[in-house]
Design a protein around this motif. Structure first.
Motif, PDB file in Angstrom:
ATOM      1  N   ILE A 189       0.851  -1.202   0.000  1.00 20.53           N
ATOM      2  CA  ILE A 189       0.000   0.000   0.000  1.00 20.53           C
ATOM      3  C   ILE A 189       0.880   1.244   0.000  1.00 20.53           C
ATOM      4  O   ILE A 189       1.770   1.387   0.846  1.00 20.53           O
ATOM      5  CB  ILE A 189      -0.912   0.030   1.247  1.00 20.53           C
ATOM      6  CG1 ILE A 189      -1.765  -1.240   1.326  1.00 20.53           C
ATOM      7  CG2 ILE A 189      -1.798   1.280   1.253  1.00 20.53           C
ATOM      8  CD1 ILE A 189      -2.750  -1.401   0.205  1.00 20.53           C
ATOM      9  N   ASP A 239      -2.046   5.263  -3.008  1.00 17.00           N
ATOM     10  CA  ASP A 239      -3.258   4.445  -2.948  1.00 17.00           C
ATOM     11  C   ASP A 239      -4.248   5.024  -1.930  1.00 17.00           C
ATOM     12  O   ASP A 239      -5.451   5.090  -2.180  1.00 17.00           O
ATOM     13  CB  ASP A 239      -2.925   3.001  -2.543  1.00 17.00           C
ATOM     14  CG  ASP A 239      -2.213   2.233  -3.649  1.00 17.00           C
ATOM     15  OD1 ASP A 239      -2.557   2.454  -4.837  1.00 17.00           O
ATOM     16  OD2 ASP A 239      -1.330   1.416  -3.336  1.00 17.00           O
ATOM     17  N   GLN A 274      -1.496  -2.334  -9.052  1.00 16.59           N
ATOM     18  CA  GLN A 274      -2.001  -2.530  -7.689  1.00 16.59           C
ATOM     19  C   GLN A 274      -3.499  -2.849  -7.745  1.00 16.59           C
ATOM     20  O   GLN A 274      -4.280  -2.040  -8.253  1.00 16.59           O
ATOM     21  CB  GLN A 274      -1.771  -1.241  -6.881  1.00 16.59           C
ATOM     22  CG  GLN A 274      -2.468  -1.165  -5.545  1.00 16.59           C
ATOM     23  CD  GLN A 274      -1.795  -2.039  -4.484  1.00 16.59           C
ATOM     24  OE1 GLN A 274      -1.741  -3.270  -4.627  1.00 16.59           O
ATOM     25  NE2 GLN A 274      -1.265  -1.421  -3.462  1.00 16.59           N
ATOM     26  N   ARG A 291      -4.839   0.269  -9.656  1.00 20.35           N
ATOM     27  CA  ARG A 291      -3.940   1.384  -9.974  1.00 20.35           C
ATOM     28  C   ARG A 291      -2.844   0.878 -10.891  1.00 20.35           C
ATOM     29  O   ARG A 291      -2.127  -0.068 -10.573  1.00 20.35           O
ATOM     30  CB  ARG A 291      -3.309   1.981  -8.709  1.00 20.35           C
ATOM     31  CG  ARG A 291      -2.258   3.070  -9.032  1.00 20.35           C
ATOM     32  CD  ARG A 291      -1.705   3.753  -7.803  1.00 20.35           C
ATOM     33  NE  ARG A 291      -1.189   2.834  -6.806  1.00 20.35           N
ATOM     34  CZ  ARG A 291      -0.013   2.189  -6.898  1.00 20.35           C
ATOM     35  NH1 ARG A 291       0.773   2.347  -7.951  1.00 20.35           N
ATOM     36  NH2 ARG A 291       0.378   1.380  -5.928  1.00 20.35           N
ATOM     37  N   VAL A 330      -6.073   5.260 -12.203  1.00 19.58           N
ATOM     38  CA  VAL A 330      -6.827   4.555 -11.165  1.00 19.58           C
ATOM     39  C   VAL A 330      -8.230   4.294 -11.666  1.00 19.58           C
ATOM     40  O   VAL A 330      -8.858   5.179 -12.244  1.00 19.58           O
ATOM     41  CB  VAL A 330      -6.886   5.407  -9.875  1.00 19.58           C
ATOM     42  CG1 VAL A 330      -7.876   4.817  -8.874  1.00 19.58           C
ATOM     43  CG2 VAL A 330      -5.505   5.516  -9.252  1.00 19.58           C
TER      44      VAL A 330
END
Lengths: 439, 439
Positions: free
Chosen positions: A231, A235, A429, A358, A400
């Protein structure tokens, strides 16, 4: 009546807190029980080490095993920690007919089924409120208070250290490493923070919670575990812009394909929910039952006094039924040994939820078209999309997106394909979004 | 083993919910108990009335008393409500050695001490989780889970109807009367809303919570009770501007002069706390213990299913220990009868807190000087002060202030003097502000 004679194995933070609490609140405890709870023996590694707790009148020694076999001890509190250290001691105490109170989540997550079976054979209690969510009496709530319900789901913030770090990353704009260092400096995180930040501690707790929630044998192996190392500050920032906070959640629920999900991972939680508002080292457990609906239990998840509160709560329960027939006592996991049922544990790929993705994309036309084509081929539709400013000096731009509800299996295939694109610098991510019921 | 035979007195919302829940979850309940829980008899006023619940196999009659004396009944669930109706039935059941599960907060708040004493003489249980905060297992948490603690304070949103109304007044800008009408239309409030809006229902619950928290006899008479009828849309608005929400709170805590406070009244709560974020018909109970620190329990405070969840939770506890020696069972209020202690209950004038004061002042110079002079004479200092726009057509202007912490006695004298001023059109609105610990 005679005092209940208690032996404690291990005198670290929780052990010290327990000794202090039993002394400080001896008077109201005796008003509850009609007997006093007296710590008569303690086993420690180094008896010469100075302790912040008054030990006069207590036999302090190094021989933990002899406490477990001592006929002058009525109840053993196991606080040595670890699995291989603790197991033989717990077993020895049970073997000698002594109920055990423990805060050892690792031990029970890994060896609980055998230990509960053994305790059952010996007809004595093995209590573990302190193993989950510190001072919050969540095991009691699930095992007894909500006994009328079929539990539908549990969503828990079960690791205070990880929650503290995520809180600080959000409010102070810290990166993971800085938040970890701060947590270590404050004593919240160990020098080796693996258990906290990699989700293992939360997973141990979840294994126990699921067993109590569903009347199932403990199955730590069935757990899907992801920690919070991946993380980033971004984020958390991007999630915030979309109306979410990132929390390390321990989740067990009925999955869409009929299995029971068991998973620990960071997740986006809508910021207007009570779970999202749990900050710092606090814990919270949201339980949805078919009758009660959504309930939430909140409090300190660790620390000497809160954990001692749970230990002593168990001690009172256990002391009250010393000598009673096991029929009259609450079963270890709320369900009788012959009433336990092994469910099908769902694979994480069966999960259906919304996702936060992401990606690091090259700043050139057509990237979005390529990404959306892949998602569309997997039947995944997009709920929100944001192209961010590139970091100074970077050529990549963070992109994102939030998806609508989709199957994890499809989502994983899509992300694997996206990470193969020339225009994407993977790995991307991927985080799950959890719609939690309670406000 | 033989089924546990349950008789239910009253088949309203909660009774119907209980019958349904026991049928729906018969299988997991038997996995818990090793016996089935079977409702064999129900007493209703009008057996010909159609019910939304399946009653086949259940003897439905009108003679509640005969259930209480029936040797074929193991446990009685009292859901007839009311005090004078219910008391002789509960007494009759206890007299015949039958444990009773009840949701009747009024009965226990007013006659609980005698009933618990009688149950003790007969050696049978009298369980009442459903009487407080609907499905939230708060009695169990206080009575057992937190048994290691000295409870320092309890702050509860214990009446869902009042909380719903205050939520709607805030979010929709409604006045009290409109919010009440809406709550009545939705079935949340009775035609006679006295119990909900005047704080009586919350007070009944608080009387029970305080007894369990402090190991004290129930003392409903010691309660200070104010309802929410005086709360205006403006109060909620002004409180919001200052960073607070107005909640009907039920509070018991150690007061500054050594007595235990017992009070139900609307109060300003900082808007960034979990209690403040409890909206609609939900309940929440914040409990601070000396060991555990701040904890909070949240969930549905009423309704058929949530209340049935609490009834069945009690039923499982009671059924498990049917026939066990009372020594092995949890005392009714967590403390043994010989361990109860009557504390000094504090008078509300002993309260020390901050206050919100809204006055209607004539729009002329010197008003503030006169008000502050009176406050200053009582040693009360002002934390915030706002002069508002007058209502259209009004000559008065609302003036709102927050004080620093002060004694209620002094505050009341000051307000009495302020309301005597020519420039103030009293009575002024005085509300307490509660600093609650949990985030």
């Amino acid at each position: 009546m005679d005092p209940v004679r208690v032996g404690i194995l291990g005198l670290g933070t929780v052990g010290g807190g327990t000794v202090s609490l039993l002394r400080r609140n001896a008077e109201p405890l005796e008003r509850r029980l009609g007997r006093s709870l007296e710590v008569t023996r303690v086993a420690v590694k180094d008896p010469s080490k100075p302790r912040p707790v008054e030990l006069d009148g207590i036999d302090v020694g190094t021989d933990a095993e002899s406490i477990c076999t001592d006929p002058e001890i009525d109840i053993v509190i196991e606080l040595v920690g670890g699995v291989d250290n603790a197991e033989p001691l717990v077993r020895k105490a049970l073997e000698h007919g002594k109920p055990v109170v423990t805060a050892n989540k690792a031990l029970l997550a890994e060896r609980g089924n055998e230990l509960f079976r053994f305790a059952g054979e010996k007809g004595v209690d093995l209590a573990f409120e302190a193993a989950v969510a510190g001072g919050i009496p969540i095991i009691k709530a699930l095992r007894e208070g909500l006994a009328g319900n079929r539990i539908e789901s549990v969503h828990a913030i079960a690791n205070g250290t990880a929650n503290y770090m995520l809180s600080r990353m959000r409010t102070e704009g810290m990166e993971f490493e800085d938040a970890l260092k701060e947590a270590q400096d404050l004593g919240y995180a160990e020098l080796d923070p693996t258990f906290d930040v990699d989700g293992i501690d939360a997973a141990h707790k979840l294994a126990l919670v699921a067993a109590v929630a569903f009347g199932a044998p403990i199955n730590y192996q069935a757990l899907h575990i992801e920690g919070i190392r991946s993380i980033t500050r971004e984020d958390i920032l991007y999630a915030g812009e979309l109306g979410y906070r990132i929390k390390l959640l321990a989740i067990t629920k009925h999955g869409p394909d009929g299995g029971i999900e068991l998973r620990v991972h960071p997740a986006l939680v809508p910021e207007d929910t009570m779970l999202a508002s749990v900050e710092g080292v606090f814990n919270a457990v949201q339980v949805v039952g078919d009758a009660v609906g959504p309930t939430l239990y909140y409090g300190p998840g660790a620390g000497a006094d809160p954990t001692a509160s749970a230990v002593v709560g168990d001690l009172v329960d256990v002391a009250r039924t010393l000598g009673a027939s096991p029929e009259y006592r609450v079963p270890y996991l709320g369900f009788r040994a012959d009433g336990m049922q092994e469910p099908r544990w769902a694979h994480v790929e069966e999960v259906e939820t919304e996702y936060y993705l992401r990606m690091q994309a090259q700043d050139q036309p057509g990237v979005l078209a390529q990404v959306t084509r892949i998602l569309s081929e997997e039947g995944i539709s997009i709920e929100a999309f944001r192209q961010k400013e590139p970091h100074p000096g970077d050529t990549d731009v963070p992109v994102v997106l939030l998806t609508h509800t989709t199957k994890e299996r499809a989502m994983r295939r899509a992300v694997a394909a996206i990470d193969q694109l020339d225009v994407i610098n993977g790995p991307s991510q991927l985080l799950r979004l959890e719609e939690v019921d309670a406000v």
